[in-house]
Design a protein around this motif. Structure first.
Motif, short mmCIF file in Angstrom:
data_model
loop_
_atom_site.label_atom_id
_atom_site.label_comp_id
_atom_site.label_asym_id
_atom_site.label_seq_id
_atom_site.Cartn_x
_atom_site.Cartn_y
_atom_site.Cartn_z
N ILE A 46 0.86 -1.19 0.00
CA ILE A 46 0.00 0.00 0.00
C ILE A 46 0.89 1.23 0.00
O ILE A 46 2.03 1.20 0.46
CB ILE A 46 -0.98 0.03 1.20
CG1 ILE A 46 -0.23 0.04 2.54
CG2 ILE A 46 -1.95 -1.14 1.13
CD1 ILE A 46 -1.15 0.18 3.75
N TRP A 47 0.38 2.30 -0.56
CA TRP A 47 1.04 3.60 -0.54
C TRP A 47 0.17 4.52 0.29
O TRP A 47 -0.99 4.76 -0.06
CB TRP A 47 1.10 4.19 -1.94
CG TRP A 47 2.44 4.26 -2.58
CD1 TRP A 47 3.56 4.83 -2.07
CD2 TRP A 47 2.79 3.78 -3.87
NE1 TRP A 47 4.58 4.72 -2.96
CE2 TRP A 47 4.14 4.07 -4.08
CE3 TRP A 47 2.08 3.12 -4.87
CZ2 TRP A 47 4.80 3.75 -5.25
CZ3 TRP A 47 2.75 2.79 -6.02
CH2 TRP A 47 4.09 3.10 -6.22
N ILE A 48 0.70 5.01 1.38
CA ILE A 48 -0.05 5.95 2.21
C ILE A 48 0.92 6.99 2.77
O ILE A 48 2.12 6.76 2.84
CB ILE A 48 -0.81 5.27 3.38
CG1 ILE A 48 0.15 4.55 4.32
CG2 ILE A 48 -1.88 4.32 2.84
CD1 ILE A 48 -0.52 3.99 5.56
N GLY A 49 0.39 8.10 3.16
CA GLY A 49 1.14 9.10 3.91
C GLY A 49 0.79 8.90 5.38
O GLY A 49 -0.38 8.85 5.72
N GLU A 50 1.78 8.75 6.23
CA GLU A 50 1.53 8.47 7.64
C GLU A 50 2.08 9.57 8.54
O GLU A 50 3.14 10.11 8.29
CB GLU A 50 2.24 7.18 8.07
CG GLU A 50 1.60 5.92 7.61
CD GLU A 50 2.27 4.71 8.26
OE1 GLU A 50 1.55 3.96 8.91
OE2 GLU A 50 3.48 4.55 8.09
N SER A 51 1.35 9.82 9.60
CA SER A 51 1.87 10.71 10.65
C SER A 51 2.83 9.90 11.51
O SER A 51 2.86 8.67 11.45
CB SER A 51 0.71 11.23 11.51
OG SER A 51 0.16 10.17 12.27
N GLU A 52 3.61 10.57 12.33
CA GLU A 52 4.53 9.87 13.23
C GLU A 52 3.76 8.95 14.18
O GLU A 52 4.21 7.87 14.50
CB GLU A 52 5.37 10.88 14.03
CG GLU A 52 6.38 11.62 13.19
CD GLU A 52 7.37 10.71 12.47
OE1 GLU A 52 7.87 9.76 13.11
OE2 GLU A 52 7.62 10.93 11.28
N GLU A 53 2.58 9.37 14.61
CA GLU A 53 1.77 8.53 15.50
C GLU A 53 1.31 7.27 14.79
O GLU A 53 1.32 6.19 15.36
CB GLU A 53 0.56 9.32 16.03
CG GLU A 53 0.93 10.38 17.04
CD GLU A 53 1.67 9.82 18.24
OE1 GLU A 53 1.21 8.81 18.83
OE2 GLU A 53 2.71 10.38 18.60
N GLU A 54 0.90 7.40 13.53
CA GLU A 54 0.46 6.22 12.78
C GLU A 54 1.60 5.23 12.59
O GLU A 54 1.40 4.02 12.62
CB GLU A 54 -0.08 6.62 11.41
CG GLU A 54 -1.44 7.27 11.44
CD GLU A 54 -1.89 7.70 10.06
OE1 GLU A 54 -2.95 7.21 9.62
OE2 GLU A 54 -1.19 8.51 9.43
N LYS A 55 2.81 5.73 12.40
CA LYS A 55 3.96 4.85 12.19
C LYS A 55 4.22 3.97 13.42
O LYS A 55 4.73 2.88 13.29
CB LYS A 55 5.21 5.68 11.89
CG LYS A 55 5.18 6.32 10.53
CD LYS A 55 6.41 7.17 10.32
CE LYS A 55 6.33 7.94 9.03
NZ LYS A 55 7.46 8.82 8.83
N LYS A 56 3.87 4.45 14.59
CA LYS A 56 4.11 3.71 15.83
C LYS A 56 3.05 2.62 16.07
O LYS A 56 3.27 1.73 16.86
CB LYS A 56 4.11 4.66 17.03
CG LYS A 56 5.23 5.67 16.99
CD LYS A 56 5.08 6.66 18.13
CE LYS A 56 6.09 7.78 18.01
NZ LYS A 56 5.88 8.81 19.02
N GLU A 57 1.91 2.70 15.38
CA GLU A 57 0.77 1.83 15.67
C GLU A 57 0.97 0.37 15.29
O GLU A 57 0.57 -0.51 16.02
CB GLU A 57 -0.47 2.33 14.91
CG GLU A 57 -1.01 3.63 15.41
CD GLU A 57 -2.14 4.14 14.52
OE1 GLU A 57 -2.51 3.46 13.55
OE2 GLU A 57 -2.62 5.23 14.81
N GLU A 58 1.52 0.10 14.15
CA GLU A 58 1.48 -1.25 13.58
C GLU A 58 2.78 -2.01 13.78
O GLU A 58 3.85 -1.51 13.48
CB GLU A 58 1.19 -1.18 12.08
CG GLU A 58 0.03 -0.32 11.70
CD GLU A 58 -1.31 -0.83 12.17
OE1 GLU A 58 -1.44 -2.03 12.47
OE2 GLU A 58 -2.23 -0.01 12.24
#
Length: 111
Positions: A46-58
């Motif tokens: 997938i191609w997405i733009g992520e915030s720093e918080e989203e990067k920590k989630e998965e």
């Protein structure tokens, strides 16, 4: 993430022309749905733009930077951060001294 803004659609078109036997399906969905499809092995990437918080989630997802946005922050020359060569969003979010607040007013972003 706007696929056309980052030329992703052009890249996919070139890839498809070079790989006629490959099926490409493009879905525009919320990040959470796309990540779920990836973790369920229903999509290859997938191609997405992520915030720093989203990067920590998965966990279980490998991230490879595609590009870094060439955004800049524009400030008045007398702004307290104007002499910095680099700043981050946390610095912009921090409350300023009362003197700076009186001179520059409330933080406002226009894009």
């Amino acid at each position: 993430m706007q696929l056309t803004l980052y030329n992703v659609t052009d890249l996919l078109a070139v890839y498809k022309r070079q790989n006629l036997d490959v099926t490409l399906n493009v879905e525009i969905e919320p990040h959470s749905h796309l990540k779920k499809l990836l973790l369920q092995h229903k999509v290859d990437f997938i191609w997405i733009g992520e915030s720093e918080e989203e990067k920590k989630e998965e966990n279980g997802i490998e991230r490879i930077s595609f590009l870094i946005d060439p955004f800049v922050v524009l400030l008045p020359k007398k702004h307290p951060l104007a002499s910095c060569t680099t700043i981050n969003l946390n610095q912009l979010a921090k409350p300023r001294t009362s003197h700076a607040r009186q001179q520059f007013g409330r933080t406002r972003c226009i894009s």
